[in-house]
Design a protein around this motif. Sequence first.
Motif, PDB file in Angstrom:
ATOM      1  N   VAL A  88       0.823  -1.221   0.000  1.00  0.00           N
ATOM      2  CA  VAL A  88       0.000   0.000   0.000  1.00  0.00           C
ATOM      3  C   VAL A  88       0.853   1.265   0.000  1.00  0.00           C
ATOM      4  O   VAL A  88       0.365   2.356   0.326  1.00  0.00           O
ATOM      5  CB  VAL A  88      -0.963   0.014   1.217  1.00  0.00           C
ATOM      6  CG1 VAL A  88      -1.992  -1.087   1.103  1.00  0.00           C
ATOM      7  CG2 VAL A  88      -0.191  -0.112   2.538  1.00  0.00           C
TER       8      VAL A  88
ATOM      9  N   ASN B 297      -1.180   4.046  -2.333  1.00  0.00           N
ATOM     10  CA  ASN B 297      -2.143   2.953  -2.508  1.00  0.00           C
ATOM     11  C   ASN B 297      -2.794   2.983  -3.897  1.00  0.00           C
ATOM     12  O   ASN B 297      -4.016   3.112  -4.033  1.00  0.00           O
ATOM     13  CB  ASN B 297      -3.231   3.045  -1.419  1.00  0.00           C
ATOM     14  CG  ASN B 297      -4.070   1.778  -1.327  1.00  0.00           C
ATOM     15  OD1 ASN B 297      -3.704   0.718  -1.833  1.00  0.00           O
ATOM     16  ND2 ASN B 297      -5.219   1.890  -0.677  1.00  0.00           N
TER      17      ASN B 297
ATOM     18  N   ILE C  46      -6.216   4.602   2.954  1.00  0.00           N
ATOM     19  CA  ILE C  46      -6.189   3.138   3.093  1.00  0.00           C
ATOM     20  C   ILE C  46      -7.263   2.721   4.096  1.00  0.00           C
ATOM     21  O   ILE C  46      -7.096   2.914   5.308  1.00  0.00           O
ATOM     22  CB  ILE C  46      -4.810   2.625   3.559  1.00  0.00           C
ATOM     23  CG1 ILE C  46      -3.708   3.136   2.626  1.00  0.00           C
ATOM     24  CG2 ILE C  46      -4.788   1.097   3.608  1.00  0.00           C
ATOM     25  CD1 ILE C  46      -2.311   2.850   3.107  1.00  0.00           C
TER      26      ILE C  46
END
Length: 246
Positions: free
Chosen positions: A108, A112, A135
């Motif tokens: 990530v 991301n 995220i």
Amino acid sequence: MKITRQKHAKKNMGFYKHNFQFREPFQVLVDGTFCHAALRNKIQIREQLPGYLGGATQLCTTRCILKELESLGKALYGAKLIAQSFQVRSCSHHKDPVSGSACLLSMVEEGNPHHFFVATQDQDLANKVKKKAGIPLLFIIQNTMVLDKPSPKSLAFVQTLQTSQLVPEHQKQSIIQLKEKEGLAKQEGEKRRKRKRAGGPNPLSCLKKKKKTQESQKLTEKKKRRRKRIRVKTEAVLSMQKNEKE
């Protein structure tokens, strides 16, 4: 309680959809701790998660997580079987596997770009994920899956975008190209070049004024003639009266 939890999930999903362009199918990276908690609490991740997130999901894991579960032996055998049923996303640790938490963090990084959700019970990993914007974080509490509220980092990032109205460079180029394609850029340039000049007097209004002045001159002349006639008549009458007296 279930309705309230669903409302919170819907609100949080709306935040990520609107501000970070999350779309179906939602890709969820699941680690061994989440699989173990789901097994212990009798939660069917594949069946229950799409309903909770309000859309189709793709459950994913990595080779590093599978290796980690395998190394932990029989204690996490059930969690390993659950994780093995998910899609395996390729990571950058083919030759040298790392811990599951380190692997998930690497997946990530850099904003991301693949729009992953992270599902974990690892508190240390969760804290590190919250330090990155955009995220979504999933965890299990009281026998239910919970989508965590947006982190302060995500909220601050969105607020910065809204206040400064930042637009990524590639989007600016796309907008310019679309305008050129539709011919809007040329029209806007022509509009800017054209300036409204100060207009002269209306010709019609001038004609009306001229007409009025002519009419007023005629009336004045008529009045003068009338006065002259009256004066001439008056003088004639006065002279006649004077002659009679004589």
